[in-house]
Design an enzyme around this catalytic site. Structure first.
Site, PDB file in Angstrom:
ATOM      1  N   ARG A 245       0.171  -1.393  -0.034  1.00 38.33           N
ATOM      2  CA  ARG A 245       0.258   0.080   0.251  1.00 38.33           C
ATOM      3  C   ARG A 245       0.654   1.512  -0.478  1.00 38.33           C
ATOM      4  O   ARG A 245       0.707   2.649  -0.304  1.00 38.33           O
ATOM      5  CB  ARG A 245      -1.244  -0.235   0.896  1.00 38.33           C
ATOM      6  CG  ARG A 245      -1.901  -0.779   1.482  1.00 38.33           C
ATOM      7  CD  ARG A 245      -2.688  -1.318   2.410  1.00 38.33           C
ATOM      8  NE  ARG A 245      -3.723  -2.589   1.744  1.00 38.33           N
ATOM      9  CZ  ARG A 245      -4.653  -3.151   3.043  1.00 38.33           C
ATOM     10  NH1 ARG A 245      -4.682  -2.903   3.980  1.00 38.33           N
ATOM     11  NH2 ARG A 245      -5.407  -4.184   2.515  1.00 38.33           N
ATOM     12  N   ILE A 343      -9.489  21.982 -16.771  1.00 41.52           N
ATOM     13  CA  ILE A 343      -8.446  22.634 -16.538  1.00 41.52           C
ATOM     14  C   ILE A 343      -7.454  22.588 -18.409  1.00 41.52           C
ATOM     15  O   ILE A 343      -7.530  22.999 -19.055  1.00 41.52           O
ATOM     16  CB  ILE A 343      -6.611  22.418 -15.510  1.00 41.52           C
ATOM     17  CG1 ILE A 343      -7.991  23.230 -14.300  1.00 41.52           C
ATOM     18  CG2 ILE A 343      -5.689  23.760 -16.555  1.00 41.52           C
ATOM     19  CD1 ILE A 343      -6.609  22.589 -13.475  1.00 41.52           C
ATOM     20  N   GLU A 369      -4.722  -3.494  -4.326  1.00 42.33           N
ATOM     21  CA  GLU A 369      -4.505  -3.659  -3.010  1.00 42.33           C
ATOM     22  C   GLU A 369      -5.212  -3.034  -2.159  1.00 42.33           C
ATOM     23  O   GLU A 369      -5.026  -2.096  -0.402  1.00 42.33           O
ATOM     24  CB  GLU A 369      -2.988  -3.016  -2.562  1.00 42.33           C
ATOM     25  CG  GLU A 369      -1.989  -3.604  -3.631  1.00 42.33           C
ATOM     26  CD  GLU A 369      -0.823  -3.456  -3.883  1.00 42.33           C
ATOM     27  OE1 GLU A 369      -0.245  -3.026  -2.656  1.00 42.33           O
ATOM     28  OE2 GLU A 369       0.274  -3.247  -4.560  1.00 42.33           O
ATOM     29  N   GLY A 370      -6.684  -3.432  -1.506  1.00 46.51           N
ATOM     30  CA  GLY A 370      -7.906  -2.126  -0.800  1.00 46.51           C
ATOM     31  C   GLY A 370      -8.047  -1.066  -1.770  1.00 46.51           C
ATOM     32  O   GLY A 370      -7.849  -0.564  -1.557  1.00 46.51           O
ATOM     33  N   GLU A 373     -12.945   1.957   0.458  1.00 43.16           N
ATOM     34  CA  GLU A 373     -13.523   1.481   1.638  1.00 43.16           C
ATOM     35  C   GLU A 373     -12.912   0.626   2.004  1.00 43.16           C
ATOM     36  O   GLU A 373     -12.493   1.044   3.884  1.00 43.16           O
ATOM     37  CB  GLU A 373     -14.950   0.609   0.990  1.00 43.16           C
ATOM     38  CG  GLU A 373     -16.257   1.391  -0.393  1.00 43.16           C
ATOM     39  CD  GLU A 373     -15.342   1.229  -1.100  1.00 43.16           C
ATOM     40  OE1 GLU A 373     -13.977   1.463  -1.597  1.00 43.16           O
ATOM     41  OE2 GLU A 373     -16.438   2.964  -2.441  1.00 43.16           O
TER      42      GLU A 373
HETATM   43  C1  FAD Z   1      -6.106  -4.033 -12.601  1.00 46.56           C
HETATM   44  C2  FAD Z   1      -5.694  -5.045 -11.289  1.00 46.56           C
HETATM   45  C3  FAD Z   1      -4.585  -5.359 -10.824  1.00 46.56           C
HETATM   46  C4  FAD Z   1      -5.748  -6.003  -9.700  1.00 46.56           C
HETATM   47  N1  FAD Z   1      -3.684  -7.092  -9.425  1.00 46.56           N
HETATM   48  C5  FAD Z   1      -4.048  -7.786  -8.283  1.00 46.56           C
HETATM   49  C6  FAD Z   1      -2.970  -8.899  -8.129  1.00 46.56           C
HETATM   50  O1  FAD Z   1      -1.752  -8.401  -8.814  1.00 46.56           O
HETATM   51  N2  FAD Z   1      -2.990  -9.724  -7.095  1.00 46.56           N
HETATM   52  C7  FAD Z   1      -4.312  -9.830  -6.925  1.00 46.56           C
HETATM   53  O2  FAD Z   1      -4.860 -10.659  -5.843  1.00 46.56           O
HETATM   54  N3  FAD Z   1      -5.261  -9.128  -6.640  1.00 46.56           N
HETATM   55  C8  FAD Z   1      -5.113  -8.165  -7.416  1.00 46.56           C
HETATM   56  N4  FAD Z   1      -6.033  -7.782  -7.941  1.00 46.56           N
HETATM   57  C9  FAD Z   1      -7.962  -7.389  -7.075  1.00 46.56           C
HETATM   58  C10 FAD Z   1      -7.970  -6.173  -6.410  1.00 46.56           C
HETATM   59  O3  FAD Z   1      -6.927  -6.191  -4.866  1.00 46.56           O
HETATM   60  C11 FAD Z   1      -9.259  -5.909  -6.444  1.00 46.56           C
HETATM   61  O4  FAD Z   1      -9.712  -6.709  -7.447  1.00 46.56           O
HETATM   62  C12 FAD Z   1      -9.276  -5.471  -5.096  1.00 46.56           C
HETATM   63  O5  FAD Z   1      -8.936  -6.026  -3.175  1.00 46.56           O
HETATM   64  C13 FAD Z   1     -11.357  -5.096  -4.794  1.00 46.56           C
HETATM   65  O6  FAD Z   1     -11.875  -6.798  -5.231  1.00 46.56           O
HETATM   66  P1  FAD Z   1     -13.293  -7.235  -5.854  1.00 46.56           P
HETATM   67  O7  FAD Z   1     -12.417  -6.455  -7.800  1.00 46.56           O
HETATM   68  O8  FAD Z   1     -13.302  -8.777  -5.600  1.00 46.56           O
HETATM   69  O9  FAD Z   1     -14.102  -6.587  -5.492  1.00 46.56           O
HETATM   70  P2  FAD Z   1     -15.053  -6.579  -4.110  1.00 46.56           P
HETATM   71  O10 FAD Z   1     -14.068  -7.284  -2.668  1.00 46.56           O
HETATM   72  O11 FAD Z   1     -16.447  -7.734  -4.854  1.00 46.56           O
HETATM   73  O12 FAD Z   1     -15.234  -4.833  -4.042  1.00 46.56           O
HETATM   74  C14 FAD Z   1     -16.986  -4.864  -4.986  1.00 46.56           C
HETATM   75  C15 FAD Z   1     -17.666  -3.416  -4.038  1.00 46.56           C
HETATM   76  O13 FAD Z   1     -18.028  -3.631  -2.653  1.00 46.56           O
HETATM   77  C16 FAD Z   1     -17.021  -2.710  -1.488  1.00 46.56           C
HETATM   78  N5  FAD Z   1     -16.575  -3.516  -0.767  1.00 46.56           N
HETATM   79  C17 FAD Z   1     -16.581  -4.632  -0.374  1.00 46.56           C
HETATM   80  N6  FAD Z   1     -16.456  -5.286   0.896  1.00 46.56           N
HETATM   81  C18 FAD Z   1     -16.522  -4.535   1.389  1.00 46.56           C
HETATM   82  C19 FAD Z   1     -16.988  -3.635   2.693  1.00 46.56           C
HETATM   83  N7  FAD Z   1     -16.811  -4.793   4.237  1.00 46.56           N
HETATM   84  N8  FAD Z   1     -17.346  -2.761   3.344  1.00 46.56           N
HETATM   85  C20 FAD Z   1     -18.132  -1.468   2.212  1.00 46.56           C
HETATM   86  N9  FAD Z   1     -17.682  -2.452   1.451  1.00 46.56           N
HETATM   87  C21 FAD Z   1     -16.822  -3.421   0.753  1.00 46.56           C
HETATM   88  C22 FAD Z   1     -15.763  -2.572  -2.221  1.00 46.56           C
HETATM   89  O14 FAD Z   1     -15.400  -0.859  -1.722  1.00 46.56           O
HETATM   90  C23 FAD Z   1     -15.690  -2.194  -3.865  1.00 46.56           C
HETATM   91  O15 FAD Z   1     -16.500  -0.752  -3.873  1.00 46.56           O
HETATM   92  C24 FAD Z   1      -6.248  -6.808  -9.104  1.00 46.56           C
HETATM   93  C25 FAD Z   1      -7.044  -5.556  -9.801  1.00 46.56           C
HETATM   94  C26 FAD Z   1      -7.457  -4.956 -10.789  1.00 46.56           C
HETATM   95  C27 FAD Z   1      -8.406  -4.056 -11.115  1.00 46.56           C
END
Ligand code: FAD
Length: 387
Positions: A245, A343, A369-370, A373
């Protein structure tokens, strides 16, 4: 309190700035358009020691501190966020876990090639059904009857550098009944059978940082490639994210800076109604807000980097500082990129300038990386002591 960088930190900042501006910036738009992995510049980053900034020289790295790492990340991100994403995964997510929890043999074999930039590492925590709720992973690792290897089956999603990675630090359930405490970390060699890469994901931004799903079809991981103890995986994953982070915060600072610098110059040069647009109060307000957020984001990031470096000696965690820096800096990057498009008016929307790329690239910093939220949740839980 001393805000001055050391001579070593200033030197690494200058080397990173020269490299980023002279070698990365000129190819950034091309790689953004094609989505092609920027192998040549990443190899160069390795030669300069940027793929293992904090890794001891004995394992192929530069042996520098976390502040140096943040400075390198800012410089590279200011030229191109996609490059900095690749650099951050090698440094923070891959090398860090191995350095902290790996055996001597694991460090020699798996850190040295990645820290020196000769190989690419990746990190597999997220799965199609589990991102923020990482402990809900379904990938299973089952120890063979003779205890010699684990058989891993399942799927990881959104793996940065997945399409090109040589090695992966990944997490799988060894004891599902124990939930988070039943997760174990492993080091996988991508050349082995059962490591199956999905198609490269088309993305909004950081398009040159290749991302894909990875499926494990009865992948046989030798027991000596388990990272840490059985059941320690979730703690390793979270510790690694503490470091990660800070890298994403620094990446956000780089994007915010690029957006701000371009806006400042444009505001001085662009004329409307017979005056430079930078003389209009509404544009000045935007510039002032961008500058404040940029400076605050950088200070929070350097504070978190400093804390992380101290924590290596005190065994304390830097979770709070890392989450605050990541949350604030990512939102600052999005704010600055958004204001920069405004701008620049029509030119901010054009592919002729990098402004629209900053806007597309900035968004990811609020997600991976989180999410923002999750950062707010981490900060509030640590502050209140309530879950
Ligand atoms: C371009 C890219 C590169 C990435 N690279 C990696 C990587 O190298 N390795 C890896 O392991 N992962 C990787 N990720 C995954 C990334 O870390 C996840 O996408 C991220 O943690 C969110 O998880 P999710 O997409 O499943 O969303 P979700 O967990 O399904 O969340 C959807 C929405 O709900 C909200 N939400 C979820 N839980 C809560 C809560 N308790 N309270 C309030 N709001 C909540 C979230 O904030 C979000 O707005 C990558 C993602 C992207 C898009």
């Amino acid at each position: 309190m001393d805000f001055a960088l050391t001579e070593e930190q200033q030197l690494i900042q200058q080397v990173a700035r020269d490299f980023a501006q002279q070698e990365i910036a000129p190819v950034a738009a091309k790689h953004d358009a094609s989505g092609e992995f920027p192998r040549d510049t990443i190899v160069r980053a390795g030669e300069l020691g940027f793929m293992g900034v904090e890794v001891p020289e004995a394992y192929g790295g530069s042996g520098l501190d976390t502040i140096c790492y943040a400075l390198v990340m800012e410089e590279i991100a200011a030229a191109d966020a996609a490059h900095s994403t690749i650099v951050s995964v090698n440094n923070s997510l891959y090398n860090n876990g191995l350095l902290s929890y790996g055996t001597e043999q694991q460090k020699q074999r798996f850190v040295t090639p990645v820290a020196s930039g000769k190989a690419i590492g990746c990190y597999g925590l997220t799965e199609p059904q589990s991102g923020s709720d990482a402990a809900a992973m379904r990938t299973r690792a089952v120890l063979s009857a003779d205890g010699s290897h684990y058989v891993i089956s399942g799927k990881k999603a959104w793996i940065t550098s997945g399409p090109v990675a040589d090695y992966m630090v990944m997490f799988a359930m060894t004891d599902p009944d124990k939930k988070a405490k039943g997760i174990t970390a492993f080091i996988l060699d991508a050349k082995q059978d059962g490591f199956i890469r999905g198609k490269t994901e088309p993305k909004l931004g950081i398009r040159a940082s290749a991302t894909c799903e990875i499926e494990f079809d009865n992948y046989r991981c030798p027991v000596e490639n388990r990272l840490g103890k059985e059941g320690q995986g979730f703690a390793i994953a979270m510790d690694v994210l503490d470091a990660g982070r800070i890298g994403i915060a620094a990446q956000s600072v780089g994007i915010a800076r690029a957006a701000y610098d371009a806006s400042l110059q444009y505001a001085r040069e662009r004329k409307a109604f017979g005056a430079a647009i930078g003389s209009f109060e509404m544009i000045q307000h935007k510039l002032a807000d961008m500058k404040c957020k940029l400076e605050a984001a950088r200070l929070l990031t350097l504070q978190a980097a400093w804390k992380r470096h101290q924590a290596k000696h005190t065994q304390q965690r830097s979770t709070l500082e890392g989450s605050i820096a990541k949350l604030f800096a990512s939102e600052a990057a999005m704010f600055c990129a958004h204001a920069a498009v405004q701008i620049h008016g029509g030119m901010g929307y054009s592919k002729e300038l990098p402004i629209e790329r900053y806007f597309r690239d900035a968004k990811i910093t609020e997600i991976y990386e989180g999410t923002s939220e999750i950062q707010r949740m981490v900060i509030a839980r640590l502050e209140t002591g309530l879950r």
